[in-house]
Design a protein around this motif. Sequence first.
Motif: not given
Ligand SMILES: COc1ccc(NC(=O)[C@H](C)Nc2nc3c(cnn3-c3ccccc3C)c(=O)[nH]2)cc1
Length: 295
Positions: A40-41, A154, A192, A194-195, A206, A209, A213, A230, A242, A245, A249
Amino acid sequence: MVLLQVMYTDLDFIAAFNIEPAVLHHFLFEVYRRYNNIPFHNFKHCFCVTQMMYGLIWLTDLKSKMDSEDLLIMLTSAVCHDLDHAGYNNAYQINARTELALRYNDISPLENHHCAIAFEILEKTESNIFRNLSMNQYKRIREGIIKCILATDMTRHNDILNKFKSILTAFDFTNKEHREVLMMILIKVSDISNEARPMEVAEPWLDCLLQEFYNQSDVEKLEGLPVTPFMDRDKVNKPSSQTGFIRFVLLPLFIELANLFPCLEQHIIHPVRKALDYYTEMEKALEREKVIRAQ
Ligand SMILES: COc1ccc(NC(=O)[C@H](C)Nc2nc3c(cnn3-c3ccccc3C)c(=O)[nH]2)cc1
């Protein structure tokens, strides 16, 4: 890198900051080299975030509301924001007491590292796109890039979003602090987002990612470290993680930005609502399947 080069040219940075094309090419090649080949990164994520930032700058007509230094900060921060990411997040760095966690005292170790690598590249004359700037311009741009890259952690999401909400009603482009919060929101949205892209583009991201993870949580299990729910392949339900999220978020963040730039409603909020429907349907289909299999 050529596409990234075009973005610097189109935003008139070459002329405004006397950036030599050869130096820009060197800079972008070094950036390309310092992203890692992980699911992903990787450099493609860097490109997507930069392209989203570029699109937002045009869609919101920011060129007429902010000066070139701020735009240069935003684009360069997007390019550099995940440099040398190894696929293990801050929680892992801190729990595993890695070199990065030690060096940065558990304070946004990854984001501090991405930013340090960016300025390592910019210290080299042949890739220093800021080498023709005055000392004052350089100091301002360095301060701005540090603030933007560190804002992509985040764990600071709610603080930054609440700060933006508090200034929204009387947003003032001539207020430096207001501009700084907006720049942080814009790189967060780009990071963040992508969607907001067509589903055939968004869904593979996703999957990538989740691959990253799951790889991290497998290592955490092997090393007896705490596993983030998660990220645990035995616990994650892709559609419901998702939908959570997007609901908790992504949409709240995008809706706040659309309060300042109503045109974004159709460009980024509408597609994200469709993505929410898509994953909600997938969630229901999975539930129905479980019920049938359970019988
Ligand atoms: C508040 O801190 C957070 C909140 C949510 C998440 N990640 C998730 O809820 C899940 C795994 N989904 C998600 N996470 C995503 C997306 C895009 N970037 N991203 C992401 C990637 C790496 C680190 C943090 C995030 C949010 C996405 O479309 N979906 C990760 C950290």
